[in-house]
Write a protein that holds these residues in place. Structure first.
Motif, PDB file in Angstrom:
ATOM      1  N   MET A   1       0.833  -1.136   0.055  1.00 38.43           N
ATOM      2  CA  MET A   1       0.069  -0.052   0.132  1.00 38.43           C
ATOM      3  C   MET A   1       0.932   1.244   0.072  1.00 38.43           C
ATOM      4  SD  MET A   1      -0.143   1.745   3.238  1.00 38.43           S
ATOM      5  CE  MET A   1      -1.760   2.562   3.308  1.00 38.43           C
ATOM      6  N   LYS A   2       0.270   2.315  -0.419  1.00 36.28           N
ATOM      7  CA  LYS A   2       0.978   3.471  -0.553  1.00 36.28           C
ATOM      8  C   LYS A   2       0.353   4.581   0.629  1.00 36.28           C
ATOM      9  CE  LYS A   2       3.309   2.348  -4.154  1.00 36.28           C
ATOM     10  NZ  LYS A   2       3.199   0.892  -4.085  1.00 36.28           N
ATOM     11  N   TYR A   3       1.012   5.250   1.166  1.00 39.81           N
ATOM     12  CA  TYR A   3       0.469   6.351   2.030  1.00 39.81           C
ATOM     13  C   TYR A   3       1.212   7.642   1.508  1.00 39.81           C
ATOM     14  CZ  TYR A   3      -0.374   9.332   6.198  1.00 39.81           C
ATOM     15  OH  TYR A   3      -0.768  10.300   7.172  1.00 39.81           O
ATOM     16  N   ILE A   4       0.224   8.498   1.292  1.00 42.94           N
ATOM     17  CA  ILE A   4       0.706   9.868   0.369  1.00 42.94           C
ATOM     18  C   ILE A   4       0.224  10.903   1.012  1.00 42.94           C
ATOM     19  CG2 ILE A   4       0.651  10.777  -2.086  1.00 42.94           C
ATOM     20  CD1 ILE A   4      -0.086   7.933  -2.990  1.00 42.94           C
ATOM     21  N   PHE A   5       1.454  12.015   1.107  1.00 48.78           N
ATOM     22  CA  PHE A   5       1.033  13.217   1.703  1.00 48.78           C
ATOM     23  C   PHE A   5       1.775  14.383   1.131  1.00 48.78           C
ATOM     24  CE2 PHE A   5       4.144  10.979   4.234  1.00 48.78           C
ATOM     25  CZ  PHE A   5       5.040  11.790   4.651  1.00 48.78           C
ATOM     26  N   GLU A   6       1.348  15.459   1.017  1.00 44.85           N
ATOM     27  CA  GLU A   6       2.096  16.741   0.699  1.00 44.85           C
ATOM     28  C   GLU A   6       2.360  17.473   1.746  1.00 44.85           C
ATOM     29  OE1 GLU A   6       0.846  19.281  -3.204  1.00 44.85           O
ATOM     30  OE2 GLU A   6      -0.104  20.162  -1.497  1.00 44.85           O
ATOM     31  N   VAL A   7       3.561  18.225   1.615  1.00 46.36           N
ATOM     32  CA  VAL A   7       4.357  18.854   2.651  1.00 46.36           C
ATOM     33  C   VAL A   7       4.662  20.315   2.211  1.00 46.36           C
ATOM     34  CG1 VAL A   7       6.049  18.803   4.395  1.00 46.36           C
ATOM     35  CG2 VAL A   7       5.034  16.719   3.721  1.00 46.36           C
ATOM     36  N   THR A   8       4.172  21.280   2.768  1.00 50.12           N
ATOM     37  CA  THR A   8       4.530  22.712   2.500  1.00 50.12           C
ATOM     38  C   THR A   8       5.390  23.227   3.374  1.00 50.12           C
ATOM     39  OG1 THR A   8       2.587  22.817   0.971  1.00 50.12           O
ATOM     40  CG2 THR A   8       3.530  24.961   1.521  1.00 50.12           C
ATOM     41  N   MET A   9       6.481  23.985   2.988  1.00 48.01           N
ATOM     42  CA  MET A   9       7.309  24.545   4.180  1.00 48.01           C
ATOM     43  C   MET A   9       6.717  26.015   4.500  1.00 48.01           C
ATOM     44  SD  MET A   9       9.375  22.143   3.857  1.00 48.01           S
ATOM     45  CE  MET A   9       8.500  20.946   3.015  1.00 48.01           C
ATOM     46  N   LYS A  10       6.765  26.136   5.532  1.00 46.74           N
ATOM     47  CA  LYS A  10       6.469  27.581   6.303  1.00 46.74           C
ATOM     48  C   LYS A  10       7.512  28.420   6.028  1.00 46.74           C
ATOM     49  CE  LYS A  10       3.142  25.965   9.630  1.00 46.74           C
ATOM     50  NZ  LYS A  10       2.794  25.732  11.201  1.00 46.74           N
ATOM     51  N   PRO A  11       7.250  29.743   5.895  1.00 44.56           N
ATOM     52  CA  PRO A  11       8.377  30.623   5.688  1.00 44.56           C
ATOM     53  C   PRO A  11       9.395  30.613   6.351  1.00 44.56           C
ATOM     54  CG  PRO A  11       6.262  31.736   5.410  1.00 44.56           C
ATOM     55  CD  PRO A  11       6.014  30.361   5.871  1.00 44.56           C
ATOM     56  N   GLY A  12      10.632  30.740   5.627  1.00 43.82           N
ATOM     57  CA  GLY A  12      12.098  30.629   6.927  1.00 43.82           C
ATOM     58  C   GLY A  12      12.713  29.120   6.814  1.00 43.82           C
ATOM     59  N   PHE A  13      11.833  28.169   6.430  1.00 41.73           N
ATOM     60  CA  PHE A  13      12.110  26.716   6.516  1.00 41.73           C
ATOM     61  C   PHE A  13      12.203  26.245   4.959  1.00 41.73           C
ATOM     62  CE2 PHE A  13      11.602  22.267   7.545  1.00 41.73           C
ATOM     63  CZ  PHE A  13      12.896  21.960   8.423  1.00 41.73           C
TER      64      PHE A  13
END
Length: 103
Positions: A1-13
């Motif tokens: 199975m695949k566990y899929i997620f999107e990650v967006t950096m907050k400003p400064g990271f």
């Protein structure tokens, strides 16, 4: 199975900072039963967003993993919770159909 997620950096990271911690935590998590690897893909045209895909033998294996066993994983996840936004896309079975290019 695949566990899929999107990650967006907050400003400064940066994605590079995220990837560094992600690699460290993933090396530990991949020692869990049923772990089959993880992939991190940078979103085209959006330098602060990545798509993460974790591969597992089954949903039961993924659900059984215990990130609390490792102080290092707990620390990395706590830090990331402050500096990124995570959107879970979902959990997917292995493909029933696929079309591959000829060799």
């Amino acid at each position: 199975m695949k566990y899929i997620f999107e990650v967006t950096m907050k400003p400064g990271f940066t994605v590079e900072e995220y990837a560094s911690g992600w690699l460290e935590a993933s090396e530990i998590i991949q020692q869990s039963a049923g772990a089959r690897g993880t992939f991190l893909h940078r979103k085209i045209g959006c330098r602060d967003t990545v798509l993460a895909i974790a591969h597992w033998d089954s949903k039961a294996h993924r659900d059984a993993k215990d990130d609390s066993r490792s102080e290092k994983v707990r620390s990395i996840l706590a830090r990331h919770a402050e500096v990124v936004s995570v959107t879970v896309i979902g959990e997917y079975d292995e493909p029933e159909w696929q079309v591959l290019p000829p060799r």
